[in-house]
Write a protein that holds these residues in place. Structure first.
Motif, PDB file in Angstrom:
ATOM      1  N   GLY A  47     -14.810  -5.629 -13.816  1.00 30.12           N
ATOM      2  CA  GLY A  47     -13.736  -5.418 -14.782  1.00 30.12           C
ATOM      3  C   GLY A  47     -12.719  -6.541 -14.693  1.00 30.12           C
ATOM      4  N   GLU A  48     -12.321  -7.061 -15.846  1.00 31.13           N
ATOM      5  CA  GLU A  48     -11.308  -8.121 -15.897  1.00 31.13           C
ATOM      6  C   GLU A  48      -9.961  -7.584 -15.407  1.00 31.13           C
ATOM      7  N   PRO A  49      -9.098  -8.454 -14.867  1.00 30.16           N
ATOM      8  CA  PRO A  49      -7.796  -8.000 -14.357  1.00 30.16           C
ATOM      9  C   PRO A  49      -6.947  -7.280 -15.412  1.00 30.16           C
ATOM     10  N   ASN A  50      -7.122  -7.633 -16.684  1.00 35.34           N
ATOM     11  CA  ASN A  50      -6.310  -7.017 -17.737  1.00 35.34           C
ATOM     12  C   ASN A  50      -6.907  -5.703 -18.256  1.00 35.34           C
ATOM     13  N   GLN A  51      -8.081  -5.330 -17.775  1.00 32.79           N
ATOM     14  CA  GLN A  51      -8.682  -4.076 -18.203  1.00 32.79           C
ATOM     15  C   GLN A  51      -8.027  -2.917 -17.450  1.00 32.79           C
ATOM     16  N   GLY A  52      -8.008  -1.742 -18.078  1.00 36.43           N
ATOM     17  CA  GLY A  52      -7.338  -0.602 -17.486  1.00 36.43           C
ATOM     18  C   GLY A  52      -8.282   0.514 -17.100  1.00 36.43           C
ATOM     19  N   TYR A  53      -7.678   1.661 -16.862  1.00 41.61           N
ATOM     20  CA  TYR A  53      -8.432   2.821 -16.418  1.00 41.61           C
ATOM     21  C   TYR A  53      -9.514   3.245 -17.422  1.00 41.61           C
ATOM     22  N   GLU A  54      -9.186   3.228 -18.722  1.00 36.66           N
ATOM     23  CA  GLU A  54     -10.160   3.645 -19.750  1.00 36.66           C
ATOM     24  C   GLU A  54     -11.413   2.783 -19.698  1.00 36.66           C
ATOM     25  N   ASP A  55     -11.220   1.468 -19.528  1.00 39.43           N
ATOM     26  CA  ASP A  55     -12.368   0.551 -19.438  1.00 39.43           C
ATOM     27  C   ASP A  55     -13.218   0.895 -18.221  1.00 39.43           C
ATOM     28  N   PHE A  56     -12.530   1.194 -17.122  1.00 42.26           N
ATOM     29  CA  PHE A  56     -13.233   1.549 -15.886  1.00 42.26           C
ATOM     30  C   PHE A  56     -14.039   2.833 -16.084  1.00 42.26           C
ATOM     31  N   ALA A  57     -13.390   3.884 -16.583  1.00 37.33           N
ATOM     32  CA  ALA A  57     -14.050   5.183 -16.746  1.00 37.33           C
ATOM     33  C   ALA A  57     -15.244   5.082 -17.690  1.00 37.33           C
ATOM     34  N   SER A  58     -15.119   4.293 -18.748  1.00 38.66           N
ATOM     35  CA  SER A  58     -16.220   4.189 -19.717  1.00 38.66           C
ATOM     36  C   SER A  58     -17.377   3.346 -19.191  1.00 38.66           C
ATOM     37  N   SER A  59     -17.160   2.618 -18.098  1.00 41.60           N
ATOM     38  CA  SER A  59     -18.247   1.792 -17.554  1.00 41.60           C
ATOM     39  C   SER A  59     -19.159   2.577 -16.604  1.00 41.60           C
ATOM     40  N   LEU A  60     -18.780   3.833 -16.285  1.00 45.62           N
ATOM     41  CA  LEU A  60     -19.642   4.673 -15.449  1.00 45.62           C
ATOM     42  C   LEU A  60     -20.586   5.476 -16.348  1.00 45.62           C
ATOM     43  N   PRO A  61     -21.899   5.393 -16.114  1.00 41.97           N
ATOM     44  CA  PRO A  61     -22.844   6.114 -16.975  1.00 41.97           C
ATOM     45  C   PRO A  61     -22.700   7.631 -16.827  1.00 41.97           C
ATOM     46  N   ALA A  68     -18.213   2.781  -7.152  1.00 38.47           N
ATOM     47  CA  ALA A  68     -17.269   1.915  -7.845  1.00 38.47           C
ATOM     48  C   ALA A  68     -16.036   1.703  -6.966  1.00 38.47           C
ATOM     49  N   VAL A  69     -15.368   0.591  -7.214  1.00 36.59           N
ATOM     50  CA  VAL A  69     -14.107   0.283  -6.564  1.00 36.59           C
ATOM     51  C   VAL A  69     -13.117   0.022  -7.692  1.00 36.59           C
ATOM     52  N   TYR A  70     -11.940   0.646  -7.577  1.00 35.80           N
ATOM     53  CA  TYR A  70     -10.926   0.498  -8.621  1.00 35.80           C
ATOM     54  C   TYR A  70      -9.592   0.132  -7.982  1.00 35.80           C
ATOM     55  N   ASP A  71      -8.978  -0.928  -8.482  1.00 36.85           N
ATOM     56  CA  ASP A  71      -7.674  -1.369  -7.993  1.00 36.85           C
ATOM     57  C   ASP A  71      -6.617  -0.689  -8.859  1.00 36.85           C
ATOM     58  N   PHE A  72      -6.051   0.384  -8.338  1.00 35.55           N
ATOM     59  CA  PHE A  72      -5.107   1.212  -9.088  1.00 35.55           C
ATOM     60  C   PHE A  72      -3.680   0.750  -8.843  1.00 35.55           C
ATOM     61  N   GLU A  73      -3.010   0.307  -9.911  1.00 41.22           N
ATOM     62  CA  GLU A  73      -1.617  -0.129  -9.803  1.00 41.22           C
ATOM     63  C   GLU A  73      -0.716   0.969 -10.337  1.00 41.22           C
ATOM     64  N   TYR A  74       0.412   1.171  -9.671  1.00 42.26           N
ATOM     65  CA  TYR A  74       1.344   2.221 -10.078  1.00 42.26           C
ATOM     66  C   TYR A  74       2.752   1.878  -9.616  1.00 42.26           C
ATOM     67  N   MET A  75       3.710   2.655 -10.104  1.00 39.90           N
ATOM     68  CA  MET A  75       5.105   2.480  -9.705  1.00 39.90           C
ATOM     69  C   MET A  75       5.509   3.632  -8.801  1.00 39.90           C
ATOM     70  N   THR A  76       6.185   3.328  -7.719  1.00 43.21           N
ATOM     71  CA  THR A  76       6.687   4.388  -6.845  1.00 43.21           C
ATOM     72  C   THR A  76       7.912   5.014  -7.505  1.00 43.21           C
ATOM     73  N   GLU A  77       8.419   6.095  -6.902  1.00 45.39           N
ATOM     74  CA  GLU A  77       9.595   6.751  -7.459  1.00 45.39           C
ATOM     75  C   GLU A  77      10.795   5.816  -7.483  1.00 45.39           C
ATOM     76  N   GLY A  78      10.821   4.858  -6.588  1.00 45.63           N
ATOM     77  CA  GLY A  78      11.903   3.880  -6.564  1.00 45.63           C
ATOM     78  C   GLY A  78      11.630   2.667  -7.438  1.00 45.63           C
ATOM     79  N   ASN A  79      10.679   2.780  -8.369  1.00 46.53           N
ATOM     80  CA  ASN A  79      10.289   1.702  -9.286  1.00 46.53           C
ATOM     81  C   ASN A  79       9.782   0.450  -8.582  1.00 46.53           C
ATOM     82  N   VAL A  80       9.044   0.657  -7.517  1.00 51.46           N
ATOM     83  CA  VAL A  80       8.431  -0.458  -6.798  1.00 51.46           C
ATOM     84  C   VAL A  80       6.947  -0.500  -7.182  1.00 51.46           C
TER      85      VAL A  80
END
Length: 139
Positions: A47-61, A68-80
């Motif tokens: 998956g390209e760096p700009n692809q998101g969760y939907e692209d990942f989920a649709s790539s699983l048959p 699979a390995v997924y690099d999940f990015e998120y914001m903490t409660e402190g916006n980090v």
């Protein structure tokens, strides 16, 4: 080197692509497939760096097992901004029994080859690995 439990080898490309994801962030996700004839785990999709969760989920048959390995990015409660590397063992109920057995018996060794996995998920249907699951497990 073949896996004693299932006889599966891990192609060098699997580890190389994982290191790229972990260190250089060149991939958002990697889908791995067991090539039964060759008795080895190979990279099926990157998956390209700009692809998101939907692209990942649709790539699983829908009816075949995968790792699979997924690099999940998120914001903490402190916006980090943070990220967690998830390992997903995808084994849908509709997959062949033989396939489920091969993936199950090879999983632990394959996962150990990928140094840097932070969270592991087992999923038999898409609801077990939806975005909310990733968010709740990442914190």
């Amino acid at each position: 080197m073949a896996n004693a439990a299932s006889g599966m080898a891990v192609h060098d490309d699997c580890k190389l692509r994982f290191l790229e994801l972990k260190a250089k962030r060149t991939h958002r996700f990697i889908v791995y497939k067991i090539e039964e004839q060759q008795k080895q785990v190979i990279v099926e999709k990157l998956g390209e760096p700009n692809q998101g969760y939907e692209d990942f989920a649709s790539s699983l048959p829908a009816d075949e097992c995968r790792y699979a390995v997924y690099d999940f990015e998120y914001m903490t409660e402190g916006n980090v901004p943070k990220s967690r590397i998830f390992f997903i063992a995808w084994s849908p109920d509709t997959a062949r029994v033989r396939s489920k057995m091969i993936y199950a018996s090879s999983k632990d060794r394959f996962r150990r080859e990928l140094d840097g996995i932070q969270i592991e998920l087992q999923a038999t249907d898409p609801s077990e690995m939806d975005l909310d699951v990733f968010k709740s497990r990442a914190n």
